[in-house]
Design a protein around this motif. Structure first.
Motif, short mmCIF file in Angstrom:
data_model
loop_
_atom_site.label_atom_id
_atom_site.label_comp_id
_atom_site.label_asym_id
_atom_site.label_seq_id
_atom_site.Cartn_x
_atom_site.Cartn_y
_atom_site.Cartn_z
N PHE A 290 29.07 6.12 34.61
CA PHE A 290 27.94 5.19 34.62
C PHE A 290 28.40 3.74 34.75
N TYR A 291 29.55 3.42 34.16
CA TYR A 291 30.07 2.06 34.27
C TYR A 291 30.65 1.78 35.66
N ALA A 292 31.17 2.80 36.32
CA ALA A 292 31.81 2.61 37.62
C ALA A 292 30.87 2.81 38.80
N ALA A 293 29.65 3.29 38.56
CA ALA A 293 28.75 3.64 39.66
C ALA A 293 28.40 2.44 40.55
N LEU A 294 27.96 1.35 39.96
CA LEU A 294 27.55 0.19 40.76
C LEU A 294 28.72 -0.43 41.52
N PRO A 295 29.90 -0.66 40.90
CA PRO A 295 31.02 -1.17 41.69
C PRO A 295 31.45 -0.22 42.80
N LEU A 296 31.37 1.09 42.56
CA LEU A 296 31.73 2.06 43.60
C LEU A 296 30.78 1.96 44.79
N ILE A 297 29.50 1.81 44.52
CA ILE A 297 28.52 1.65 45.60
C ILE A 297 28.83 0.38 46.40
N PHE A 298 29.20 -0.70 45.72
CA PHE A 298 29.55 -1.95 46.38
C PHE A 298 30.79 -1.77 47.26
N VAL A 299 31.81 -1.10 46.75
CA VAL A 299 33.04 -0.87 47.52
C VAL A 299 32.75 -0.03 48.76
N ILE A 300 31.97 1.02 48.60
CA ILE A 300 31.63 1.88 49.74
C ILE A 300 30.82 1.12 50.78
N ALA A 301 29.89 0.28 50.33
CA ALA A 301 29.11 -0.54 51.27
C ALA A 301 30.02 -1.51 52.02
#
Length: 121
Positions: free
Chosen positions: A81-92
């Protein structure tokens, strides 16, 4: 669920990731070879740390603290849950050919924050 030691966790996550990114060029063959290069590296390092800390503090105030509150209130506090938003940003960033260094820094900050905020001493 307790909020944990979030104040020291945020400082540790910002500083550890910032120092890691700052010394990364020394390990990738960009080591200085003259005094002028060393002085330029020091100035660049000071500018980088100032901007990095500013961006990190604003990011934590706008995104990090609300996410931390939501995660601790509605979930079990998993790393995912803590890594979800940064992971989405990196993938984008990867799909848009944008620099991913800030996304990766946010990802490492989030994981380190999660580790230190609920660390049992």
């Amino acid at each position: 669920m307790n909020s944990g030691e979030w104040d020291s966790a945020i400082i540790k996550s910002i500083l550890y990731v910032g120092i890691g990114i700052a010394i990364w060029p020394l390990f990738t063959g960009m080591a200085p070879s003259s005094l002028n290069d060393v002085l330029g590296l020091i100035v660049t390092f000071l500018l980088y740390i100032g901007v990095y800390i500013l961006i990190s503090i604003v990011g934590w105030l706008v995104i990090g603290f609300p996410i931390h509150w939501l995660v601790k209130k509605y979930t079990n506090g998993s790393y995912l849950f803590y890594a979800a938003l940064p992971l989405i940003f990196v993938i984008a960033c990867l799909f848009n050919n944008a620099p991913t260094v800030l996304g990766i820094a946010a990802l490492f900050q989030a994981v380190l924050f999660r580790y230190y905020v609920y660390k049992k001493t």
